[in-house]
Design an enzyme around this catalytic site. Sequence first.
Site, short mmCIF file in Angstrom:
data_model
loop_
_atom_site.label_atom_id
_atom_site.label_comp_id
_atom_site.label_asym_id
_atom_site.label_seq_id
_atom_site.Cartn_x
_atom_site.Cartn_y
_atom_site.Cartn_z
CG HIS A 79 -1.85 -1.21 1.20
ND1 HIS A 79 -2.42 -1.72 2.35
CD2 HIS A 79 -2.27 -2.02 0.19
CE1 HIS A 79 -3.16 -2.78 2.05
NE2 HIS A 79 -3.06 -3.00 0.75
CG HIS A 238 -7.70 -2.79 -1.60
ND1 HIS A 238 -7.06 -1.80 -0.88
CD2 HIS A 238 -6.92 -3.90 -1.49
CE1 HIS A 238 -5.95 -2.30 -0.35
NE2 HIS A 238 -5.85 -3.57 -0.71
CG ASP A 242 -3.75 -4.82 -3.41
OD1 ASP A 242 -3.22 -4.10 -2.55
OD2 ASP A 242 -4.58 -5.71 -3.12
CG HIS A 265 -0.43 -8.67 -3.92
ND1 HIS A 265 -0.30 -7.32 -4.14
CD2 HIS A 265 -1.20 -8.79 -2.81
CE1 HIS A 265 -0.97 -6.66 -3.21
NE2 HIS A 265 -1.52 -7.53 -2.40
#
Length: 305
Positions: A79, A238, A242, A265
């Site tokens: 973040h 969100h 990421d 990720h």
Amino acid sequence: MIKQRTLKRIVQATGVGLHTGKKVTLTLRPAPANTGVIYRRTDLNPPVDFPADAKSVRDTMLCTCLVNEHDVRISTVEHLNAALAGLGIDNIVIEVNAPEIPIMDGSAAPFVYLLLDAGIDELNCAKKFVRIKETVRVEDGDKWAEFRPYNGFTLDFTIDFNHPAIDSSSQRYAMNFSADAFMRQISRARTFGFMRDIEYLQSRGLCLGGSFDCAIVVDDYRVLNEDGLRFEDEFVRHKMLDAIGDLFMCGHNIIGAFTAYKSGHALNNKLLQAVLAKQEAWEFVTFQDDAELPLAFKAPSTVLA
């Protein structure tokens, strides 16, 4: 010329570690031109540096880590890395007196405020961008992510969560990137998790900092946070946050169009590594003046004020 950016002054904040639940002090320091983004653990003696590098990234169930050749790691970098990407910070030293960056509220917004509080300084050295020259795509089952050539930076992200709290109209988000758009539309979107997963992890001594203060928590039917969501489509926003952080692990803003379906990720990092490994797929570019620079990377008034 379009110049590299760093901070004007040192700033500090405290927060809680997601893994340990313990207080962590975070210090952000200005750095000279061509330093890059360096994460530093000062709880070790001597301190250990982790330069942001796509090849050093490891994805765990809880977070993104950077790991060095001695298998020492620093956790929960994603973040803060997104905030650096959002504001185009090229050179910075990030110190923590712990094995992890504090989770704060589970979004990038506290880091954006901290960076803006430090002030952003331009260095007398050309800023290098990674420009995508060829389409590169990676897949994992039905999940995929790709970069295409584009004179700017756009992101188009689709999730596929079958959950009553997420309706079908909230599963896709697309945006033309800019620092302003990042701050307004993306930076406040929080990470999310299932109550049962958090309870299970905590029963095993993990995720001890996990709480309603640093995540959207859901059960099988609804969002459990009293204040609800910050955006109707906070979940997919969100995931885009990421991705912005993951793609900045090369230490440079990227000029291209990013599209992803159910990526996370690990797949974002796989795409970044696939691009960098294919020499003909990208190039470093610098810009002499604002007129040449893609709109996506023009500094907003709030940043270089």
